[in-house]
Design an enzyme around this catalytic site. Sequence first.
Site, PDB file in Angstrom:
ATOM      1  N   GLY A  95     -14.759 -35.847 -34.259  1.00 26.91           N
ATOM      2  CA  GLY A  95     -15.761 -34.850 -34.636  1.00 26.91           C
ATOM      3  C   GLY A  95     -16.659 -35.323 -35.761  1.00 26.91           C
ATOM      4  N   SER A 114     -17.021 -39.537 -30.655  1.00 29.40           N
ATOM      5  CA  SER A 114     -15.634 -39.691 -30.217  1.00 29.40           C
ATOM      6  C   SER A 114     -15.447 -38.997 -28.871  1.00 29.40           C
ATOM      7  CB  SER A 114     -14.668 -39.119 -31.258  1.00 29.40           C
ATOM      8  OG  SER A 114     -15.055 -37.817 -31.636  1.00 29.40           O
ATOM      9  N   SER A 115     -16.116 -37.870 -28.665  1.00 29.92           N
ATOM     10  CA  SER A 115     -15.912 -37.161 -27.393  1.00 29.92           C
ATOM     11  C   SER A 115     -16.487 -37.970 -26.230  1.00 29.92           C
ATOM     12  CB  SER A 115     -16.499 -35.748 -27.439  1.00 29.92           C
ATOM     13  OG  SER A 115     -17.876 -35.792 -27.688  1.00 29.92           O
ATOM     14  N   ASP A 149     -25.183 -40.226 -25.793  1.00 32.79           N
ATOM     15  CA  ASP A 149     -23.881 -40.684 -26.296  1.00 32.79           C
ATOM     16  C   ASP A 149     -23.067 -41.350 -25.195  1.00 32.79           C
ATOM     17  OD1 ASP A 149     -24.842 -39.301 -28.428  1.00 32.79           O
ATOM     18  OD2 ASP A 149     -23.381 -37.669 -28.321  1.00 32.79           O
TER      19      ASP A 149
HETATM   20  C1  GLA Z   1     -25.515 -35.293 -29.924  1.00 28.43           C
HETATM   21  C2  GLA Z   1     -25.699 -35.174 -28.407  1.00 28.43           C
HETATM   22  C3  GLA Z   1     -26.728 -36.184 -27.906  1.00 28.43           C
HETATM   23  C4  GLA Z   1     -28.021 -36.106 -28.716  1.00 28.43           C
HETATM   24  C5  GLA Z   1     -27.735 -36.123 -30.224  1.00 28.43           C
HETATM   25  C6  GLA Z   1     -28.974 -35.871 -31.039  1.00 28.43           C
HETATM   26  O1  GLA Z   1     -24.957 -36.515 -30.267  1.00 28.43           O
HETATM   27  O2  GLA Z   1     -24.485 -35.356 -27.741  1.00 28.43           O
HETATM   28  O3  GLA Z   1     -26.966 -35.971 -26.540  1.00 28.43           O
HETATM   29  O4  GLA Z   1     -28.763 -34.986 -28.355  1.00 28.43           O
HETATM   30  O5  GLA Z   1     -26.766 -35.160 -30.582  1.00 28.43           O
HETATM   31  O6  GLA Z   1     -29.887 -36.909 -30.908  1.00 28.43           O
END
Ligand code: GLA
Length: 394
Positions: A123, A128-129, A179
Amino acid sequence: MTLQELKREFVRLYGGDESDVRLFMSPGRVNLIGEHTDYNGGYVFPAALTMGTTIAVRQIPERVIRLRATDLPDFVEADIDNLDNYRDIKWGNYQIGVAVELQKRGYEILGCEMLFYGNLPYGGGLSSSASIEVATALALATFSNEKKGVTEPVNMIEMAQVGQGAECNYCGVNCGIMDQFASAMGKKNQVIFLNCKNLDFKLVPLEMDGYKIVIANTNKKRSLADSKYNERRAQCEEGLKALRRALPEAECLGDISMEQFIEHKALIEDEIIRNRVEHVISEDNRVLLSIEALNSGNVVEFGRLMNGSGDSLRDLYEVTGVELDTLVEEARKIDGTIGSRMTGAGFGGCTVSIVREDAVDEFIEKVGRAYEEKIGYAASFYVDNVGDGGHEIK
Ligand code: GLA
């Protein structure tokens, strides 16, 4: 924990021996620039870390998925024929969500026992997710392909989409693709320049001789982060709707240039929404300028653009807070820092700074001390390298 220790722990928890235990790894990410642009069809520039999630896993004949982690007491046993029933479990829902998404795409989910080991701050804004989702997707899809006799390697862009689908459809966070894409597609010493509208991407070598990427974690508990994230997303959609009255061909904010925004911004009556949109459109521009700067070896200009991104996230998108702001302010005071900003969703989580190699120790010491004095608890620092995306460890 070493890989050998992970396998030993697996056998201690699940029994049997190590001969049929396989290992899959997928990393976290740090985004250098391009924040809150992914779900607007814009550009991002993330790199995979070497820290991430490793799964020890064995196939079993029973039609269940068993989940454990090395650092939690939780044990989940999910019935493969009723995977929709596990939405409310706390730990384990990313993994089950991934299995559901794979089923939707025609993968056959086979029984398995899994043990998760992660060395990312959980978190903490380093995805990490996503690293759990992509590692799980890769393991389950590998088994499915092997059973069907598919010989091509698992499609990692699809695994990123599976992870994103799990997060959005099963876990309630309406996230973008960044991510999971970085976790799946990262390459050692390369940064991913990704167009989130069509998933075209280029790997850009990270050539920052004499500089290091320093990550600082606020260690702030991320309360309400998910609901504020979804709120920002809805605000962008509202802004797009208003601008489309003049620009009907625009499918997302990423399709709108700064010039068009300036010309038509009065269509957005609400000042807050206007600010949100201005952040997204200017941020997209900064990503493009950053690539140019790095291509011409201008690291200092890249740092200046990172600072611009950070200021826009603080003032226009309003996703920082005293913890992130303090880390950034203190970082920028260090002679040798060429750029510093929050990274990821915000509302806590981490900052990313580019720091001259010989100033890194001083950075960690001084920023750490100032942070603790002001906030009352310590920040954590990581000087990680850029690593490879999801893979099986053989
Ligand atoms: C989180 C979300 C991503 C992106 C970022 C902000 O990490 O999982 O998809 O939107 O915030 O850039």
